[in-house]
Scaffold this motif. Sequence first.
Motif: not given
Length: 140
Positions: A50-59, A61-66
């Motif tokens: 699930t490493a790719g899933l974690i990266r997608l979530n960071l993108f 839920y964090v990067a795009v809203p930021g």
Amino acid sequence: MLSALFLIKLSAVLTVLYAGLNVHQLTGSYAQMLGKIDRFRAVLAQAEGTAGLIRLNLFFYVAVPGAYLAVLRVSGIEPLMLGGLTLKFACTAFLDIRAERRIVAGGGYSSRQHMLSRCDNALNLAVAVLVLYALLKPAG
């Protein structure tokens, strides 16, 4: 002056896209969501962890809203509204990641969870309307 107008227009376009995404999710049926979950599980089974899933979530839920909040800030949205938006994005991320973790662990997606998600989408849509109003209201 042109750059400020450009940033306001960019913020408005991004907000309309955000609203459209929420309208799409709001109008999706429970059966459609179950189908998407089945496809998600199939893709996840082919992936190696699930490493790719974690990266997608960071993108997402964090990067795009930021980035969106940063564009809104330079467009003149008040800090208090930005703080409210930050909390709203955090709540949405919490709900979505909690449901995702349950699905990844083999749990189900209940009709109650679907209704909660739809309520969140409706609230996100209302927030988008408020942002558009703040961006486009006449000065004075």
